[in-house]
Design a protein around this motif. Structure first.
Motif, short mmCIF file in Angstrom:
data_model
loop_
_atom_site.label_atom_id
_atom_site.label_comp_id
_atom_site.label_asym_id
_atom_site.label_seq_id
_atom_site.Cartn_x
_atom_site.Cartn_y
_atom_site.Cartn_z
N LEU A 78 0.82 -1.20 0.00
CA LEU A 78 0.00 0.00 0.00
C LEU A 78 0.86 1.26 0.00
N ARG A 79 1.98 1.23 0.71
CA ARG A 79 2.90 2.37 0.68
C ARG A 79 3.40 2.64 -0.73
N ALA A 80 3.55 1.57 -1.51
CA ALA A 80 4.03 1.73 -2.89
C ALA A 80 2.91 2.06 -3.86
N GLY A 81 1.68 2.14 -3.38
CA GLY A 81 0.55 2.45 -4.24
C GLY A 81 0.03 1.28 -5.03
N VAL A 82 0.34 0.07 -4.59
CA VAL A 82 -0.15 -1.13 -5.29
C VAL A 82 -1.59 -1.39 -4.86
N ASP A 83 -2.47 -1.59 -5.82
CA ASP A 83 -3.88 -1.89 -5.55
C ASP A 83 -3.95 -3.29 -4.92
N THR A 84 -4.26 -3.34 -3.64
CA THR A 84 -4.12 -4.56 -2.86
C THR A 84 -5.41 -4.90 -2.13
N LEU A 85 -5.73 -6.19 -2.08
CA LEU A 85 -6.85 -6.68 -1.29
C LEU A 85 -6.36 -7.87 -0.46
N VAL A 86 -6.77 -7.90 0.81
CA VAL A 86 -6.47 -9.04 1.69
C VAL A 86 -7.75 -9.85 1.88
N LEU A 87 -7.65 -11.15 1.68
CA LEU A 87 -8.75 -12.07 1.93
C LEU A 87 -8.40 -12.89 3.16
N ASP A 88 -9.24 -12.82 4.18
CA ASP A 88 -8.95 -13.46 5.45
C ASP A 88 -10.09 -14.39 5.84
N ASP A 89 -9.76 -15.61 6.28
CA ASP A 89 -10.82 -16.55 6.62
C ASP A 89 -11.29 -16.45 8.07
N GLN A 90 -10.74 -15.51 8.82
CA GLN A 90 -11.14 -15.33 10.22
C GLN A 90 -12.30 -14.33 10.33
N PRO A 91 -13.09 -14.41 11.40
CA PRO A 91 -14.22 -13.50 11.55
C PRO A 91 -13.82 -12.10 12.00
N ALA A 92 -12.56 -11.95 12.47
CA ALA A 92 -12.10 -10.67 13.01
C ALA A 92 -10.59 -10.60 12.85
N PRO A 93 -10.00 -9.43 13.02
CA PRO A 93 -8.54 -9.33 12.93
C PRO A 93 -7.86 -10.14 14.04
N GLY A 94 -6.62 -10.53 13.77
CA GLY A 94 -5.84 -11.24 14.78
C GLY A 94 -5.18 -12.50 14.29
N GLY A 95 -5.63 -13.03 13.15
CA GLY A 95 -5.01 -14.23 12.60
C GLY A 95 -5.02 -15.38 13.57
N ALA A 96 -3.93 -16.15 13.61
CA ALA A 96 -3.84 -17.32 14.48
C ALA A 96 -3.90 -16.96 15.95
N TRP A 97 -3.59 -15.71 16.29
CA TRP A 97 -3.60 -15.31 17.69
C TRP A 97 -5.00 -15.34 18.28
N LEU A 98 -6.01 -15.42 17.45
CA LEU A 98 -7.38 -15.57 17.95
C LEU A 98 -7.61 -16.94 18.56
N HIS A 99 -6.74 -17.91 18.27
CA HIS A 99 -7.01 -19.31 18.61
C HIS A 99 -6.01 -19.94 19.56
N VAL A 100 -5.01 -19.21 20.00
CA VAL A 100 -4.01 -19.80 20.88
C VAL A 100 -4.62 -20.05 22.26
N TRP A 101 -3.94 -20.89 23.06
CA TRP A 101 -4.49 -21.22 24.37
C TRP A 101 -4.43 -20.00 25.29
N PRO A 102 -5.28 -19.97 26.32
CA PRO A 102 -5.48 -18.74 27.10
C PRO A 102 -4.22 -18.16 27.72
N SER A 103 -3.29 -19.01 28.15
CA SER A 103 -2.12 -18.49 28.86
C SER A 103 -0.92 -18.24 27.94
N MET A 104 -1.05 -18.47 26.67
CA MET A 104 0.09 -18.32 25.77
C MET A 104 0.53 -16.86 25.69
N THR A 105 1.82 -16.65 25.69
CA THR A 105 2.38 -15.31 25.56
C THR A 105 3.46 -15.31 24.48
#
Length: 339
Positions: A33-60
């Protein structure tokens, strides 16, 4: 390219499509996007966060916040090792800050390539792009090794480990001599009878070592590769397990002790068996466009799959150089420049 629309009114043709809206996808989108490239992201998650939405509760994180930055904007400070929610909040704010166009939830079914154009399909939707970036990570492709015999209890993997509550008062076998195995086994020793199986005696990193040291090592490896020099490899003397506070306490008090790996599942006497045995690249529809690990088309880029694509590429801080290189090649292909 003609400016066509999907059935819901969204533009369907782009210079670049990124599959995956986690840390690797966002880092790549930032540079494009900084370079002005027309870009679209397709994400299979319901919200931002990627895999971090699914890690165990105490993971850091293994690193402090100042060593856990995506390009352009540092992670907000945190006292100690940031938990998953801190990372999710950062990725959410990062996406908003840079106005990264993400469509979700979208599960890509198939990618086709014809006459220099990719067709990305998800159900009855189709997007076209001159370039595709696969940034789908590994979390959705957990690996479980094959062992003879039968285990009649409940199988788990670190990918779906829900925290300690289901295991209170039970017998638990944890398999894996790296960080996830040590962390999960350590916290379960507080509530369950734990047998921690490892293929060799645990190799503890010095107590003062955390992700900051690992980042520096990975950075040296990446720079060597970029210069055309042999990969010096990981520091084999450093160890395999970061001694996070709870892990160190369980080890030092004798609650966390390793048992030699079983040879058959028949030997495992437990109610639960948790496999902390890693992941494989979750390539999905991208796989048919590869020859082994090599893309068949120069306009297909793989970002963020760990050592498979570069030292440290699966970490928040480490993915930046690989995201920038992919973005640079894409930008040049459409007559633009990444700075």
């Amino acid at each position: 390219m003609m400016d066509e629309m999907t059935g819901d009114g969204m533009r369907s043709e782009h210079e670049a499509i990124i599959i995956g809206g986690g840390q690797s996808g966002l880092a790549t989108a930032y540079y494009l996007l900084r370079a002005g490239v027309d870009t679209l992201v397709l994400d299979d998650q319901p919200a931002p966060g990627g895999a971090w939405l699914h890690v165990w509760p105490s993971m850091t994180l293994f690193s402090t916040a100042e060593f856990s930055n995506l390009p352009g904007w540092p992670m907000p400070l945190y006292d100690g090792f940031p938990p998953a929610q801190h990372v999710v909040d950062y990725l959410t704010a990062y996406e908003q800050r840079y106005k990264i166009p993400v469509e979700r939830p979208v599960r890509v079914d198939r990618i086709e390539h014809e006459e220099g154009i990719f067709r990305v399909r998800a159900g009855n939707k189709v997007w076209s792009a001159q370039n595709v970036v696969a940034a789908t990570g590994t979390w959705s492709a957990p690996f479980v090794p094959n062992y003879p015999g039968t285990f009649r209890g409940t199988h788990w993997h670190s990918a779906n480990y829900p925290g300690i509550e289901p295991f209170r008062g039970t017998r638990v076998a944890v398999v894996g001599g790296a960080n996830s195995g040590a962390q999960i086994a350590a916290e379960l020793t507080r509530v369950a009878e734990v047998t921690w199986y490892t293929r060799r005696p645990p190799r503890w990193m010095p107590d003062e070592v955390d992700g900051r040291v690992l980042f520096r090592r990975n950075r040296l490896r990446a720079l060597a590769i970029q210069r055309g020099e042999p990969d010096p490899g990981a520091d084999s003397d450093l160890g395999d397990i970061v001694a996070l506070p709870e892990v160190r306490d369980a080890r030092d008090t004798g609650r966390l002790q390793a048992t030699p790996m079983f040879t058959s599942l028949d030997e495992v006497d437990a109610d639960h068996l948790i496999w902390c045995t890693g992941f494989r690249p979750a390539l999905g529809p991208v796989r048919r466009l590869l020859d082994g690990t090599t893309p068949r088309y120069s306009a297909l880029h793989l970002v963020g799959y760990g050592d498979w694509t570069g030292p440290g590429a699966a970490t928040i801080t480490g993915v930046g150089p690989y995201a920038k290189q992919a973005a640079r090649e894409i930008a040049e292909s459409v007559g633009k420049v990444v700075k």
